[in-house]
Design a protein around this motif. Structure first.
Motif, mmCIF file in Angstrom:
data_model
loop_
_atom_site.group_PDB
_atom_site.id
_atom_site.type_symbol
_atom_site.label_atom_id
_atom_site.label_comp_id
_atom_site.label_asym_id
_atom_site.label_seq_id
_atom_site.Cartn_x
_atom_site.Cartn_y
_atom_site.Cartn_z
ATOM 1 N N THR A 1 -69.520 -35.678 -24.945
ATOM 2 C CA THR A 1 -68.746 -34.453 -24.752
ATOM 3 C C THR A 1 -68.802 -33.584 -26.002
ATOM 4 O O THR A 1 -68.619 -34.078 -27.120
ATOM 5 N N ARG A 2 -69.038 -32.304 -25.828
ATOM 6 C CA ARG A 2 -69.114 -31.385 -26.960
ATOM 7 C C ARG A 2 -67.729 -31.155 -27.565
ATOM 8 O O ARG A 2 -66.713 -31.281 -26.870
ATOM 9 N N PRO A 3 -67.660 -30.809 -28.850
ATOM 10 C CA PRO A 3 -66.374 -30.453 -29.454
ATOM 11 C C PRO A 3 -65.701 -29.348 -28.650
ATOM 12 O O PRO A 3 -66.322 -28.346 -28.305
ATOM 13 N N GLY A 4 -64.442 -29.557 -28.327
ATOM 14 C CA GLY A 4 -63.724 -28.595 -27.499
ATOM 15 C C GLY A 4 -63.910 -28.814 -26.011
ATOM 16 O O GLY A 4 -63.246 -28.172 -25.203
ATOM 17 N N GLY A 5 -64.819 -29.730 -25.645
ATOM 18 C CA GLY A 5 -65.039 -30.035 -24.236
ATOM 19 C C GLY A 5 -63.867 -30.785 -23.638
ATOM 20 O O GLY A 5 -62.981 -31.280 -24.343
ATOM 21 N N ARG A 6 -63.864 -30.909 -22.315
ATOM 22 C CA ARG A 6 -62.704 -31.474 -21.630
ATOM 23 C C ARG A 6 -63.074 -32.711 -20.825
ATOM 24 O O ARG A 6 -64.198 -32.868 -20.348
ATOM 25 N N ILE A 7 -62.082 -33.583 -20.677
ATOM 26 C CA ILE A 7 -62.210 -34.762 -19.838
ATOM 27 C C ILE A 7 -61.087 -34.750 -18.816
ATOM 28 O O ILE A 7 -59.982 -34.259 -19.096
ATOM 29 N N ALA A 8 -61.371 -35.238 -17.610
ATOM 30 C CA ALA A 8 -60.344 -35.411 -16.585
ATOM 31 C C ALA A 8 -60.534 -36.781 -15.954
ATOM 32 O O ALA A 8 -61.660 -37.158 -15.607
ATOM 33 N N VAL A 9 -59.449 -37.512 -15.841
ATOM 34 C CA VAL A 9 -59.457 -38.818 -15.190
ATOM 35 C C VAL A 9 -58.490 -38.764 -14.014
ATOM 36 O O VAL A 9 -57.292 -38.508 -14.196
ATOM 37 N N VAL A 10 -59.017 -38.965 -12.811
ATOM 38 C CA VAL A 10 -58.187 -39.062 -11.614
ATOM 39 C C VAL A 10 -58.155 -40.531 -11.223
ATOM 40 O O VAL A 10 -59.205 -41.133 -10.960
ATOM 41 N N ASP A 11 -56.965 -41.116 -11.216
ATOM 42 C CA ASP A 11 -56.890 -42.547 -10.928
ATOM 43 C C ASP A 11 -55.489 -42.881 -10.442
ATOM 44 O O ASP A 11 -54.651 -41.980 -10.251
ATOM 45 N N LEU A 12 -55.232 -44.167 -10.280
ATOM 46 C CA LEU A 12 -53.948 -44.621 -9.766
ATOM 47 C C LEU A 12 -52.960 -44.849 -10.899
ATOM 48 O O LEU A 12 -53.331 -45.353 -11.965
ATOM 49 N N ALA A 13 -51.713 -44.474 -10.652
ATOM 50 C CA ALA A 13 -50.654 -44.879 -11.567
ATOM 51 C C ALA A 13 -50.519 -46.397 -11.491
ATOM 52 O O ALA A 13 -50.922 -47.031 -10.501
ATOM 53 N N ALA A 14 -49.965 -46.982 -12.534
ATOM 54 C CA ALA A 14 -49.817 -48.442 -12.583
ATOM 55 C C ALA A 14 -49.074 -48.947 -11.345
ATOM 56 O O ALA A 14 -48.079 -48.361 -10.910
ATOM 57 N N HIS A 15 -49.586 -50.029 -10.758
ATOM 58 C CA HIS A 15 -48.996 -50.600 -9.542
ATOM 59 C C HIS A 15 -49.146 -52.116 -9.578
ATOM 60 O O HIS A 15 -49.708 -52.674 -10.536
ATOM 61 N N GLU A 16 -48.677 -52.782 -8.537
ATOM 62 C CA GLU A 16 -48.717 -54.248 -8.507
ATOM 63 C C GLU A 16 -49.392 -54.770 -7.243
ATOM 64 O O GLU A 16 -49.123 -55.885 -6.804
ATOM 65 N N ARG A 17 -50.295 -53.981 -6.680
ATOM 66 C CA ARG A 17 -50.991 -54.413 -5.458
ATOM 67 C C ARG A 17 -52.182 -55.287 -5.842
ATOM 68 O O ARG A 17 -53.299 -54.816 -6.035
ATOM 69 N N THR B 1 -49.461 -43.952 -6.103
ATOM 70 C CA THR B 1 -49.433 -42.605 -6.683
ATOM 71 C C THR B 1 -50.742 -42.313 -7.405
ATOM 72 O O THR B 1 -51.210 -43.106 -8.219
ATOM 73 N N VAL B 2 -51.332 -41.169 -7.093
ATOM 74 C CA VAL B 2 -52.531 -40.705 -7.785
ATOM 75 C C VAL B 2 -52.091 -39.825 -8.950
ATOM 76 O O VAL B 2 -51.187 -39.001 -8.802
ATOM 77 N N LYS B 3 -52.729 -39.993 -10.102
ATOM 78 C CA LYS B 3 -52.400 -39.182 -11.270
ATOM 79 C C LYS B 3 -53.660 -38.534 -11.820
ATOM 80 O O LYS B 3 -54.771 -39.043 -11.641
ATOM 81 N N ILE B 4 -53.461 -37.400 -12.466
ATOM 82 C CA ILE B 4 -54.559 -36.685 -13.128
ATOM 83 C C ILE B 4 -54.217 -36.590 -14.611
ATOM 84 O O ILE B 4 -53.196 -36.015 -14.988
ATOM 85 N N TRP B 5 -55.072 -37.170 -15.432
ATOM 86 C CA TRP B 5 -54.923 -37.091 -16.878
ATOM 87 C C TRP B 5 -56.067 -36.236 -17.436
ATOM 88 O O TRP B 5 -57.230 -36.445 -17.085
ATOM 89 N N THR B 6 -55.748 -35.279 -18.268
ATOM 90 C CA THR B 6 -56.777 -34.435 -18.878
ATOM 91 C C THR B 6 -56.629 -34.456 -20.396
ATOM 92 O O THR B 6 -55.570 -34.782 -20.935
ATOM 93 N N GLY B 7 -57.718 -34.106 -21.062
ATOM 94 C CA GLY B 7 -57.697 -34.058 -22.514
ATOM 95 C C GLY B 7 -58.828 -33.201 -23.040
ATOM 96 O O GLY B 7 -59.747 -32.834 -22.297
ATOM 97 N N GLN B 8 -58.763 -32.897 -24.315
ATOM 98 C CA GLN B 8 -59.778 -32.060 -24.956
ATOM 99 C C GLN B 8 -60.380 -32.799 -26.146
ATOM 100 O O GLN B 8 -59.669 -33.426 -26.926
ATOM 101 N N ARG B 9 -61.700 -32.707 -26.265
ATOM 102 C CA ARG B 9 -62.419 -33.349 -27.372
ATOM 103 C C ARG B 9 -62.089 -32.632 -28.668
ATOM 104 O O ARG B 9 -62.253 -31.407 -28.764
ATOM 105 N N THR B 10 -61.639 -33.364 -29.650
ATOM 106 C CA THR B 10 -61.251 -32.734 -30.912
ATOM 107 C C THR B 10 -62.446 -32.561 -31.827
ATOM 108 O O THR B 10 -63.376 -33.370 -31.832
ATOM 109 N N ASP B 11 -62.432 -31.511 -32.609
ATOM 110 C CA ASP B 11 -63.517 -31.266 -33.551
ATOM 111 C C ASP B 11 -63.605 -32.377 -34.587
ATOM 112 O O ASP B 11 -64.691 -32.790 -34.993
ATOM 113 N N ALA B 12 -62.446 -32.893 -35.020
ATOM 114 C CA ALA B 12 -62.441 -33.945 -36.043
ATOM 115 C C ALA B 12 -63.113 -35.202 -35.525
ATOM 116 O O ALA B 12 -63.890 -35.859 -36.230
ATOM 117 N N ALA B 13 -62.853 -35.534 -34.261
ATOM 118 C CA ALA B 13 -63.469 -36.729 -33.685
ATOM 119 C C ALA B 13 -64.973 -36.552 -33.552
ATOM 120 O O ALA B 13 -65.759 -37.467 -33.792
#
Length: 325
Positions: free
Chosen positions: A252-268, A310-322
Motif C-alpha cells: 500500500t502506498r503512503p496515504g493509501g487506504r485499507i478496508a476490512v469487512v468481516d465478522l464481529a467477535a462471536h462464539e459460533r 454482526t458484520v463490521k467494516i474497519w478502515t485505516g490509512q497507511r502512515t508515511d512514517a510506517a
C-alpha cells in the motif's frame, strides 16, 4: 521492447489473430485453441513467440495457463512506445484489411461460447455448494446495506486509484468498485474461485481488471503498488492475520487506504468446522491493534447488525512514517 522480435512475432496470421483476441479478453491457452480451431501444442508455440517478444504475458493458475495482452494504447501521446504503436497498428489492420477484419470478427463470435462456458461452470459450482452458501448467508446481514456502507466508507475521498481485492472470491467487490478505480487486481488463492470471478468480470475491459492467484501471506506485488486494499470476508481465514496485514501494508502506498469487512467477535464454533474459519470474528480492539502494528492509522469502525452475526467494516490509512520505516 525491441522492434525486430515484435515484427518477427507478428509475421504470422495466427499470431495476429491471437493478439486481437487478447485485446478483447484474457484467455486460457485451451480457450485460444478452441477459438482458433487449432491444436493446443500449436497454439502454445505461437504463444511462446508472442511472450518472448513482449507482446503477451503468461500466468499460471492451478493447472491452467492464462494469456493477456502486454501492450496497450499509449496514455502519454507525447511519449509513444513500441507497444502502443503495435496496438494501433493491429487496430488499423482490422479497420483497413477487409479479409483480416472478417477473420477477427469470426474469432470474436466464438468468444461468446467461451463466455457461456465460463458462466455455466460458475453456476455448477454454486449448485454443488448451494446448501453451505445458504447456511452461511442466513447468518449474515443482507449484502445491500453492507455494500452501501462500504462504498460510503471507501469513496468519501474520491477515486480508489489502483485497488487490490484480496480474496476476491466471486469477484463481486472487484465488479462493484471497478468504476471507481483506475485498475482493480482481483486476488485469490483458489483457482476455482478465480474462474468464477473471471466469468463475472469478463464484461470489463482487460485493461481495467487483472486476476492473480496467490497466498495472502506472501502477496506477489511490488512495494507501494496500490492505493486501496480490500479484504471482504476473508481475514477470518488467516491463521496469523498480523502477517497478512503486514503484507497489505507493504503493497500500500503512503496515504493509501485499507478496508476490512468481516465478522464481529462471536462464539459460533461451527464456523471453524463447517466453514473453515480460523478466527471467530474480531473485536474493535483486536483490529485496531492489527492495523497499528501493520502501519495503518485506524478509523472509527462501522457495525451492520441484521443477521445472527454482526458484520463490521474497519478502515485505516497507511502512515508515511510506517512506509518510510
Amino acid at each position: 521492447m525491441q522492434i525486430d522480435p515484435i515484427l518477427r512475432a507478428l509475421a504470422d496470421p495466427t499470431r495476429l489473430r491471437i493478439m486481437r483476441l487478447l485485446s478483447a479478453m484474457e484467455l486460457a491457452v485451451g480457450e485460444l485453441a478452441q477459438v482458433l480451431a487449432q491444436s493446443q501444442p500449436r497454439v502454445s508455440r505461437h504463444v511462446k513467440i508472442l511472450c518472448d517478444a513482449g507482446l503477451a504475458e503468461r500466468r499460471k493458475e492451478g493447472s491452467w495457463v492464462f494469456l493477456k495482452s502486454a501492450i496497450a494504447e499509449d496514455k502519454d501521446l507525447a511519449a509513444p512506445t513500441l507497444g502502443g504503436a503495435t496496438t494501433r497498428l493491429l487496430a488499423a489492420a482490422e479497420h483497413d484489411d477487409a479479409a483480416f477484419a472478417a477473420r477477427c470478427g469470426e474469432d470474436r463470435r466464438h468468444l461468446a461460447a467461451i463466455r457461456a462456458a465460463r458462466e455455466t461452470s460458475a453456476a455448477a459450482y454454486f449448485e454443488r455448494n448451494a446448501v453451505q452458501w445458504d447456511e452461511l448467508r442466513s447468518l449474515l446481514s443482507d449484502d445491500a446495506p453492507v455494500e452501501a456502507a462500504l462504498e460510503g466508507a471507501l469513496l468519501e475521498n474520491g477515486n480508489l486509484g489502483a485497488m487490490l481485492d484480496v480474496g476476491t472470491g466471486t469477484g463481486r467487490m472487484a465488479e462493484l468498485f471497478s468504476p471507481h478505480a483506475s485498475h482493480v487486481t482481483a486476488f485469490d488463492k483458489s483457482p476455482e474461485m478465480l474462474r468464477i470471478a473471471r466469468a463475472r468480470l469478463q464484461h470489463l475491459p482487460t485493461a481495467e481488471v487483472t486476476l492473480v492467484q496467490g497466498d495472502f501471506t506472501d502477496l506477489p506485488f511490488k512495494p507501494a503498488a496500490f492505493d486501496t486494499v480490500l479484504f471482504h470476508q476473508v481475514l477470518h481465514f488467516a491463521q496469523a492475520p498480523e502477517v497478512v496485514l503486514a503484507q497489505a501494508a507493504r503493497v500500500t502506498r503512503p496515504g493509501g487506504r485499507i478496508a476490512v469487512v468481516d465478522l464481529a467477535a462471536h462464539e459460533r464454533e461451527e464456523m471453524r468446522s463447517v466453514h473453515a474459519h480460523a478466527r471467530l470474528g474480531f473485536t474493535d480492539g483486536q483490529m485496531a491493534e492489527l492495523f497499528s502494528g501493520a502501519g495503518f492509522e485506524p478509523a472509527a469502525p462501522l457495525a451492520l447488525p441484521g443477521g445472527q452475526l454482526t458484520v463490521k467494516i474497519w478502515t485505516g490509512q497507511r502512515t508515511d512514517a510506517a512506509a518510510a520505516a
